[in-house]
Write an enzyme that holds these catalytic residues in place. Structure first.
Site: not given
Ligand code: CDP
Length: 782
Positions: A735, A219, A366-367
């Site tokens: 997110e 990522q 996702r945060c």
């Protein structure tokens, strides 16, 4: 700042993207699709023990397996100075292959290189490891006692990793003592796993010039390049990191894992390319987990429900190494957002992290770095307070919301929220869900003994790290970048330091360029993930791409527009000051008939530029002045079966405000995906360890992933409160649904069970836990 309720892409450019094959994800350019002449495969030997001394490793049998070329162990790596990896924020280091002992089940012990996948697996089976089991510490509460010291390799002889705190402890304690009401609850946000459908993998290949081409599911490709250089000593110019298509990341593909280092070492040692693709079990058991926060939440309030103070003390389980992917100065990430959408006059939050014999991690699933845990704590806490005071949770929230006119709002824990209109978003949601009718229905059902619940989450998020003055990873400041080149015929390419893993940057980045320059988005190619071509950036996670690279792209495009204006003036035969940008073209001020398009200017930039600089390109590095603060109101409606404990999510509405929306279709997709993950976390997922440190959720039979059959129908809507400091007013959104939804689900279930006196159940809220809560409540009543 304006707010509006219409669902629209705030960009004016039409979006016919669906049918363009360039923009269809999953065409098959994944790491596992790559093949190079002479490529070897790597398999990893893993520990069955959570904590044990390694007495001996015998590789002789493995070397006899047909096709096996080499085996490396921790000792080999140690001898080469590659025994340990620095962890992302620099507080700790992680063994690449176990040296002397193992600290968690499935830890990497040896790497086997062979001609085929099968031979590598057979070779791994044939490695004989003799272990001497040690006492296991499977939870942070035991770890806290230091009865078993897990990391004697560290200078500080304790299992305690760090203490982090923010806010005013004394004032908060005093305010709580002076409050009319205080609610207190220990809440556990369980250990879960991002579980991307494509596991992690890489191919390491050195070319004839000794340059490393590293294809990897990353990522953050540029950070990998720098990290690989630091760890291996290979100069950065000799490292080329390529992240091809990625089948989901969700934070799991941010850290650099031991397997990557082994593949590079193997390729270097044997002189052939090496591929490593981890299995589902390896992914679930050894790569970055998320959450695992035990939070003691206390909220003080006056009798009428005005909040007076918030205190949250957390015990964090970080596993065997502190490999949490958080910015350096923020070991607990952005947990300071725990005051949420509410005007707490004082607050204090602290986190103490401990080692245990579990897999390392603590990634931002996702945060935006622990925002999910914070959001859950405050949104559950507000519902508990409402229950304690006998108030409607909606009224309590309205009473305590930061008001529209209070923005920019400095929170008690140090953030300055950029913009928001919480009351408006809540009203839109109440109207859409038909709250009044739902309350009436609930009253009727309660009268009959039926269990129906309505749960709210009115969260505020913090996304878009930088600014660089606060945030860095391994010392590298957090910013992002974009480079745009417009070709003579009016098409172009945009490159960014971010890396989509399915978020659709291929579409939205092109839209931003098209909107700023009046070009066709179909003809703007988006390229990310190649460190040889993309400008340096910190990658995609924590919903940072739109707030950072999205801004850089808009600003680079505006630079191009300014250069183009000069050429337009030349073409229109007027002074530059007489040219304005109107309706996506240059126009002589006050003479609408005298115009020139960007396409015409682009051609002229290479063929007829007059005295102006030729070409039409720009690069922009963007260091955001602040984070962006998206918010939302989520409402879950559930029915609970009294006999079986089964929870049915009958309705779920998500009203999100992510500022200016670039592409409503993509935003909706992001929200659907995140809600499905939030639903899974709330009801079905947990990485459990037994008391002996055995991981009980090593595959998708035991770690459940919802299908369309289990997932509720998602209703979505938007309000738009632009960010005042972002060039196009956009905030991140990816997110929000994962951050905001768990509390809404849990609040709904507890609301359904509240007539029975049930106050709290920790996630995952399984049928079994609900059934037991109902049975216990019934038993109490006699
Ligand atoms: O960093 P990441 O891409 O995961 O998250 P994001 O910045 O929230 O963006 C997710 C996707 O939604 C991207 O394609 C964005 O461009 C798009 N998006 C949008 O269309 N409008 C927004 N206001 C925010 C994101």
């Amino acid at each position: 700042m304006s707010t509006e309720t219409t669902v629209k892409g705030s960009m004016g450019v039409p979006m016919k993207r669906k049918e363009d094959p360039r923009f269809i994800q999953g065409k098959g350019n994944y790491v596992d699709d790559l093949s190079f002449p002479g490529m070897l495969y790597m398999a990893i030997v893993r520990s069955p023990y959570p904590h044990a001394e390694i007495v001996n490793i015998d590789i002789s049998e493995a070397l006899l397996v047909p096709g096996v070329k080499a085996v490396i162990t921790g000792k080999d790596l140690e001898a080469a100075g590659l025994g340990w990896l620095p962890t992302f924020h620099g507080y700790d280091k992680q063994m690449v292959l176990a040296i002397g002992k193992v600290l968690f089940q499935y830890q990497e012990v040896a790497a086997v290189f062979a001609e085929s996948r099968g031979a590598a697996a057979d070779g791994a089976e044939a490695v004989q490891v003799e272990y001497n089991p040690l006492p296991v510490v499977a939870d942070p509460f035991t770890s806290k006692t230091d009865a078993v010291l897990l990391r004697p390799d560290r200078e500080s002889k304790t299992n305690h990793i760090y203490h982090w705190e923010v806010g005013d402890r004394d004032k908060t304690t005093q305010a709580l003592a002076a409050s009319d009401t205080v609610v207190k609850q220990r809440m556990w946000f369980p250990r879960c796993h991002p579980a991307p459908l494509e596991p992690c993998g890489c191919v390491a290949q050195f070319d004839a010039m000794g340059r490393l081409h590293f294809h990897v599911t990353s990522q953050a490709p540029h950070v990998y390049r720098t990290a690989i250089s630091i760890v291996t000593g290979i100069p950065e110019d000799k490292i080329h990191v390529i992240s091809p298509d990625i089948g989901g990341g969700f934070g799991n593909k941010v850290p650099v894992y031991p397997g990557y280092v082994c593949a590079i070492v193997g390729a270097l040692k044997i002189g052939r390319p090496v591929k490593w693709i981890e299995s589902r079990t390896e992914n679930l058991t050894s790569t970055g987990f998320a959450r695992d926060y035990h939070m003691d939440v206390e909220i003080g309030a006056t009798k009428d429900g005005t909040v007076t103070a918030l205190k949250v003390s957390t015990l964090a389980d970080h596993g065997a190494f502190d490999a949490a992917a958080d910015p350096t100065k923020y070991p607990a990430g952005m947990f300071g957002i725990v005051t949420g959408s509410y005007t707490f006059p004082v607050a204090h939050a602290e986190v103490d992290a401990y080692f245990t014999n579990k897999a390392p991690g603590g990634v931002a699933y996702r945060c935006s770095f622990r925002v999910t845990e914070a959001s859950y704590a405050i949104e559950r806490g507000m519902d508990m307070l409402a229950d304690e005071l006998g108030l409607d949770p909606v009224e309590l929230r309205k009473k305590n919301f930061v008001k529209k006119e209070q923005f920019p709002y400095p929170s008690a824990l140090g953030f300055t929220y950029d913009s928001g209109d919480y009351h408006h978003t809540l009203e839109v949601a109440l109207e859409k869900i038909g709250y009044k009718d739902l309350l009436e229905e609930q009253a009727r059902k309660r009268a009959k003994g039926e269990l129906m619940g309505i749960g709210f989450s009115t969260f505020t998020e913090v996304v878009g790290a930088g600014p660089s003055k606060h945030f860095d990873i391994l010392g590298i400041k957090m910013f992002d970048s974009a480079e745009i080149r417009i070709h003579p015929t009016g098409s172009g390419i945009v490159r960014a330091g971010t890396k989509s893993q399915g978020q659709g940057h291929e579409t939205t980045w092109a839209q931003i360029v098209a909107e700023e320059l009046g070009l066709d988005p179909q003809n703007i190619l988006v390229e990310e993930g190649d460190t040889d071509t993309a400008p340096y950036g910190l990658g995609t996670y924590a919903s940072r791409s739109t707030p950072t690279a999205g801004a850089a792209i808009a600003m680079a495009a505006r630079r191009i527009r300014e250069r183009a204006r000069k050429i337009a003036a030349h073409l229109l035969e007027v002074g530059e000051g007489d040219v304005e940008w109107k309706d996506y073209r240059f126009q002589v001020k006050g003479v609408p008939s005298k115009t020139v398009t960007m396409k015409e200017v682009a051609f002229a930039a290479y063929t007829n530029m007059g005295q102006n600089e030729p070409g039409l390109e720009a690069t922009q590095y963007y260091d955001p002045p602040n984070m962006t603060f998206p918010h939302g109101t989520y409402i879950a409606v559930v029915d609970v079966d009294r006999e079986t404990g089964e929870v049915k999510v009958r309705r779920f509405l998500a009203v999100d405000d992510c500022g200016t929306i670039i592409n409503p279709m993509i935003v909706e997709g992001q929200v659907h995906g995140g809600l499905t993950e939030g639903f899974a976390i709330a009801f079905m997922q947990e990485i459990q360890y037994d008391k002996d440190g055995n991981n009980l959720n090593t595959n998708f039979t035991d770690y459940l992933v919802p299908t369309s059959l289990e997932s509720p129908h998602w209703e979505t809507a938007h309000t738009v409160t632009p960010s005042p400091h972002h060039p196009i007013g956009a905030k991140g959104v990816g997110e929000s649904p994962n951050v905001g939804s768990p509390a809404a689900f849990v609040n709904a279930v507890i609301d359904a069970l509240s007539p029975l006196g049930v106050r709290h159940i920790d996630m995952p809220i399984t049928r079994d836990k609900v059934w037991r809560a109902i049975r216990d409540a019934d038993a109490k009543k006699g």
